[in-house]
Design a protein around this motif. Structure first.
Motif, PDB file in Angstrom:
ATOM      1  N   ARG A 138       0.816  -1.213   0.000  1.00  9.74           N
ATOM      2  CA  ARG A 138       0.000   0.000   0.000  1.00  9.74           C
ATOM      3  C   ARG A 138       0.855   1.271   0.000  1.00  9.74           C
ATOM      4  NH1 ARG A 138      -3.090  -3.420  -0.978  1.00  9.74           N
ATOM      5  NH2 ARG A 138      -5.125  -3.863  -0.052  1.00  9.74           N
ATOM      6  N   ASP A 139       2.126   1.159  -0.275  1.00 11.02           N
ATOM      7  CA  ASP A 139       3.045   2.297  -0.140  1.00 11.02           C
ATOM      8  C   ASP A 139       2.585   3.524  -0.911  1.00 11.02           C
ATOM      9  OD1 ASP A 139       4.570   0.672   1.429  1.00 11.02           O
ATOM     10  OD2 ASP A 139       6.096   0.250  -0.081  1.00 11.02           O
ATOM     11  N   THR A 140       2.071   3.326  -2.123  1.00 14.36           N
ATOM     12  CA  THR A 140       1.733   4.474  -2.971  1.00 14.36           C
ATOM     13  C   THR A 140       0.299   4.954  -2.804  1.00 14.36           C
ATOM     14  OG1 THR A 140       1.113   3.026  -4.830  1.00 14.36           O
ATOM     15  CG2 THR A 140       3.419   3.730  -4.704  1.00 14.36           C
ATOM     16  N   VAL A 141      -0.507   4.234  -2.036  1.00 15.65           N
ATOM     17  CA  VAL A 141      -1.935   4.605  -1.941  1.00 15.65           C
ATOM     18  C   VAL A 141      -2.431   4.737  -0.510  1.00 15.65           C
ATOM     19  CG1 VAL A 141      -2.414   3.465  -4.140  1.00 15.65           C
ATOM     20  CG2 VAL A 141      -2.766   2.201  -2.008  1.00 15.65           C
ATOM     21  N   LYS A 142      -1.580   4.510   0.474  1.00 14.52           N
ATOM     22  CA  LYS A 142      -2.055   4.453   1.860  1.00 14.52           C
ATOM     23  C   LYS A 142      -2.645   5.776   2.342  1.00 14.52           C
ATOM     24  CE  LYS A 142       2.665   5.087   3.572  1.00 14.52           C
ATOM     25  NZ  LYS A 142       3.773   4.433   4.339  1.00 14.52           N
ATOM     26  N   HIS A 143      -2.308   6.886   1.684  1.00 11.81           N
ATOM     27  CA  HIS A 143      -2.823   8.199   2.065  1.00 11.81           C
ATOM     28  C   HIS A 143      -4.169   8.508   1.435  1.00 11.81           C
ATOM     29  CE1 HIS A 143      -0.855   8.640  -1.800  1.00 11.81           C
ATOM     30  NE2 HIS A 143      -1.498   9.768  -1.987  1.00 11.81           N
ATOM     31  N   LEU A 144      -4.633   7.642   0.522  1.00  9.20           N
ATOM     32  CA  LEU A 144      -5.871   7.889  -0.203  1.00  9.20           C
ATOM     33  C   LEU A 144      -7.076   7.276   0.509  1.00  9.20           C
ATOM     34  CD1 LEU A 144      -4.668   7.071  -3.831  1.00  9.20           C
ATOM     35  CD2 LEU A 144      -4.857   9.329  -2.767  1.00  9.20           C
ATOM     36  N   LYS A 145      -8.246   7.806   0.219  1.00  9.54           N
ATOM     37  CA  LYS A 145      -9.474   7.198   0.726  1.00  9.54           C
ATOM     38  C   LYS A 145      -9.556   5.754   0.242  1.00  9.54           C
ATOM     39  CE  LYS A 145     -14.509   7.706   0.733  1.00  9.54           C
ATOM     40  NZ  LYS A 145     -15.677   8.456   0.221  1.00  9.54           N
ATOM     41  N   HIS A 146      -9.824   4.840   1.139  1.00 11.39           N
ATOM     42  CA  HIS A 146      -9.885   3.399   0.893  1.00 11.39           C
ATOM     43  C   HIS A 146      -8.493   2.783   0.655  1.00 11.39           C
ATOM     44  CE1 HIS A 146     -14.157   3.748   0.763  1.00 11.39           C
ATOM     45  NE2 HIS A 146     -14.184   4.373  -0.401  1.00 11.39           N
ATOM     46  N   GLY A 147      -7.446   3.593   0.718  1.00  7.58           N
ATOM     47  CA  GLY A 147      -6.113   3.093   0.384  1.00  7.58           C
ATOM     48  C   GLY A 147      -5.590   2.019   1.303  1.00  7.58           C
ATOM     49  N   GLN A 148      -6.156   1.904   2.510  1.00  5.20           N
ATOM     50  CA  GLN A 148      -5.686   0.878   3.435  1.00  5.20           C
ATOM     51  C   GLN A 148      -6.723  -0.217   3.667  1.00  5.20           C
ATOM     52  OE1 GLN A 148      -2.917   1.961   6.573  1.00  5.20           O
ATOM     53  NE2 GLN A 148      -3.283   4.129   6.168  1.00  5.20           N
ATOM     54  N   GLU A 149      -7.690  -0.312   2.779  1.00  5.85           N
ATOM     55  CA  GLU A 149      -8.632  -1.431   2.837  1.00  5.85           C
ATOM     56  C   GLU A 149      -7.885  -2.744   2.571  1.00  5.85           C
ATOM     57  OE1 GLU A 149     -11.756  -1.654   3.606  1.00  5.85           O
ATOM     58  OE2 GLU A 149     -12.468   0.430   3.572  1.00  5.85           O
ATOM     59  N   ALA A 150      -8.321  -3.800   3.234  1.00  5.89           N
ATOM     60  CA  ALA A 150      -7.709  -5.120   3.004  1.00  5.89           C
ATOM     61  C   ALA A 150      -8.101  -5.622   1.618  1.00  5.89           C
ATOM     62  CB  ALA A 150      -8.182  -6.105   4.064  1.00  5.89           C
ATOM     63  N   GLY A 151      -7.216  -6.405   1.018  1.00 10.36           N
ATOM     64  CA  GLY A 151      -7.502  -7.003  -0.282  1.00 10.36           C
ATOM     65  C   GLY A 151      -6.341  -6.835  -1.234  1.00 10.36           C
ATOM     66  N   GLY A 152      -6.595  -7.129  -2.488  1.00 10.96           N
ATOM     67  CA  GLY A 152      -5.570  -7.023  -3.512  1.00 10.96           C
ATOM     68  C   GLY A 152      -5.712  -5.728  -4.291  1.00 10.96           C
ATOM     69  N   LEU A 153      -4.623  -5.029  -4.451  1.00 11.59           N
ATOM     70  CA  LEU A 153      -4.601  -3.757  -5.170  1.00 11.59           C
ATOM     71  C   LEU A 153      -4.183  -3.994  -6.612  1.00 11.59           C
ATOM     72  CD1 LEU A 153      -4.543  -0.600  -5.295  1.00 11.59           C
ATOM     73  CD2 LEU A 153      -2.189  -0.742  -4.415  1.00 11.59           C
ATOM     74  N   SER A 154      -5.012  -3.504  -7.551  1.00 10.74           N
ATOM     75  CA  SER A 154      -4.714  -3.638  -8.975  1.00 10.74           C
ATOM     76  C   SER A 154      -4.684  -2.266  -9.618  1.00 10.74           C
ATOM     77  CB  SER A 154      -5.762  -4.531  -9.655  1.00 10.74           C
ATOM     78  OG  SER A 154      -7.058  -3.967  -9.526  1.00 10.74           O
ATOM     79  N   GLY A 155      -4.435  -2.243 -10.930  1.00  7.00           N
ATOM     80  CA  GLY A 155      -4.379  -0.988 -11.643  1.00  7.00           C
ATOM     81  C   GLY A 155      -2.976  -0.396 -11.646  1.00  7.00           C
ATOM     82  N   ALA A 156      -2.892   0.904 -11.883  1.00  2.00           N
ATOM     83  CA  ALA A 156      -1.597   1.570 -12.043  1.00  2.00           C
ATOM     84  C   ALA A 156      -0.609   1.308 -10.900  1.00  2.00           C
ATOM     85  CB  ALA A 156      -1.817   3.070 -12.231  1.00  2.00           C
ATOM     86  N   PRO A 157      -1.057   1.237  -9.623  1.00  4.39           N
ATOM     87  CA  PRO A 157      -0.083   1.047  -8.549  1.00  4.39           C
ATOM     88  C   PRO A 157       0.684  -0.274  -8.582  1.00  4.39           C
ATOM     89  CG  PRO A 157      -2.123   1.954  -7.676  1.00  4.39           C
ATOM     90  CD  PRO A 157      -2.401   1.543  -9.084  1.00  4.39           C
ATOM     91  N   VAL A 158       0.182  -1.282  -9.294  1.00  2.21           N
ATOM     92  CA  VAL A 158       0.877  -2.574  -9.339  1.00  2.21           C
ATOM     93  C   VAL A 158       1.784  -2.692 -10.570  1.00  2.21           C
ATOM     94  CG1 VAL A 158      -0.788  -3.969 -10.668  1.00  2.21           C
ATOM     95  CG2 VAL A 158       0.506  -5.035  -8.817  1.00  2.21           C
ATOM     96  N   LYS A 159       1.767  -1.696 -11.439  1.00  2.00           N
ATOM     97  CA  LYS A 159       2.456  -1.813 -12.726  1.00  2.00           C
ATOM     98  C   LYS A 159       3.939  -2.130 -12.562  1.00  2.00           C
ATOM     99  CE  LYS A 159       3.854   1.661 -15.262  1.00  2.00           C
ATOM    100  NZ  LYS A 159       4.014   2.795 -16.204  1.00  2.00           N
ATOM    101  N   ASP A 160       4.651  -1.351 -11.777  1.00  2.00           N
ATOM    102  CA  ASP A 160       6.100  -1.540 -11.667  1.00  2.00           C
ATOM    103  C   ASP A 160       6.455  -2.860 -10.981  1.00  2.00           C
ATOM    104  OD1 ASP A 160       6.466   0.861 -12.940  1.00  2.00           O
ATOM    105  OD2 ASP A 160       6.844   2.007 -11.109  1.00  2.00           O
ATOM    106  N   LEU A 161       5.674  -3.243  -9.967  1.00  2.00           N
ATOM    107  CA  LEU A 161       5.918  -4.529  -9.302  1.00  2.00           C
ATOM    108  C   LEU A 161       5.776  -5.682 -10.287  1.00  2.00           C
ATOM    109  CD1 LEU A 161       3.945  -4.030  -5.961  1.00  2.00           C
ATOM    110  CD2 LEU A 161       6.421  -4.267  -6.175  1.00  2.00           C
TER     111      LEU A 161
END
Length: 365
Positions: free
Chosen positions: A277-300
């Protein structure tokens, strides 16, 4: 004007105009979809596509000309596929196929039906062009998926490549997980062009343990034995592709690559969603449990692809997925080593024109 917005089953010549119009129209529609709960928007979209398909029309879908690739012994009409997760039950196969994908991957499906995790379980992060889900393999069970595949024109008329993604039920202890994969493999084998083995969803408890050395070795041994038996039984060889997580270090990638080579697995899908959650933890819903997809997973995802390519060379093809929101993103995956790419969350933000954009970006002159 109707012909500019819809394409009938006979197809139509793609022009710059009919590519621009679907993107423009989606830009108008997207705020309405984003006003809905994400899961409700998901169901509404699939229902609309089923209706359009039943009418012989495809809304907002520009024509995609062929750009074939041969991967895993299969000829894909083009290198851009739909990632698993959008249509778990195969209820909208014909509608999705008409968007121009070179292949569809359905699922993840489990032996028995299950409702998944409690709602709400899907969250948009528009500022990051991301999505968090903790769906938990909600599906109607493998038997329903197989019935829906057989009922589709796509399957009956052999219109393209169909991948079926299999997993385990939440109620099945992790030590018995192999049994669930074998049940699903047996049932989907006759109707699948390839089978994806999902051991990387973060939303089924302990599932990612199957990426460990001993667990993975046991799983792949039994799957390959079953594949050999089924290929003789049905007189056709259906490739197996392993879907892995982005949240693994380089040593784990090397161990997985070694297992893939030793067991002669046909392909690897990199990657699933991330728990970081490093790049989204400051956003609304950014620390919800689950799998994060979309632009934030691109580099990984791209890093995993690049490392896999170093270890596998040309021995085992890689299907790249994670953070593709443009043709340039798709090209980045292939430059890292992917032979094919898949999209899903990218369409939520970029619209159905993304399929054609990616195909064009990957076209070989």
């Amino acid at each position: 004007m109707k012909g500019l917005f819809f394409r009938n089953r006979s197809g139509a010549v793609a022009t710059k105009l009919n590519l621009m119009i679907p993107n423009f129209m989606y830009a108008l529609i997207r705020p309405c979809l984003f006003s809905l709960d994400p899961e409700n928007a998901h169901h509404f979209t699939l229902s609309s596509m089923r209706m359009a398909s039943a009418m012989g029309m495809t809304a907002l879908a520009p024509a995609v000309s062929p750009s074939p690739r041969k991967v895993m012994g299969l000829t894909f009409p083009n290198p851009v596929g739909l990632a698993a997760g959008l249509d778990k039950n195969g209820s909208c196969i014909d509608g999705l196929a008409s968007l121009g994908f070179g292949f569809l991957e359905l699922g993840t499906v489990t032996p028995k039906p299950q409702s998944g995790n409690p709602k709400p379980r899907m969250f948009r992060l528009p500022e990051a062009e991301g999505l968090i889900n903790r769906m938990g393999f909600n599906n109607d069970g493998v038997d329903i998926l197989v019935e829906n595949v057989k009922a589709s024109r796509f399957y009956r008329e052999k219109k393209g490549i169909l991948g079926l993604n299999i997993g385990k039920n939440a109620s099945t202890p992790i030590e018995n997980a192999v049994d669930d994969y074998l049940i699903c493999l047996e049932k989907v084998y006759p109707v699948a062009d390839y089978i994806a083995i999902n051991i990387s969803s973060p939303n089924t408890k302990n599932l990612r343990q199957l990426q460990g050395e001993s667990e993975l070795d046991n799983l792949l041994t039994q799957l390959k034995t079953a594949q050999d038996r089924l290929s003789q039984q049905y007189s056709r060889y259906v490739p197996l592709a392993l879907k892995i997580a982005p949240d693994i270090d380089d040593n784990q990638i090397r161990n997985i690559a070694d297992a893939l080579l030793r067991h002669k697995i046909d392909g690897v899908i990199a990657t699933n969603t991330t728990i970081t959650r490093d790049t989204v933890k400051h956003l609304k819903h950014g620390q919800e449990a689950g799998g994060l997809s979309g632009a934030p997973v691109k580099d990984l995802s791209t890093h995993v692809i690049r490392c896999l390519k170093t270890e596998l060379g040309n021995a085992i093809p890689i299907i790249g997925v994670g953070g593709i929101l443009s043709g340039e993103d798709a090209r980045e995956k292939t430059e890292a080593g992917a032979s094919l790419v898949q999209i899903l969350t990218g369409m939520i933000y970029s619209g159905p024109g993304l399929v054609r954009e990616c195909v064009q970006a990957l076209r070989r002159d």
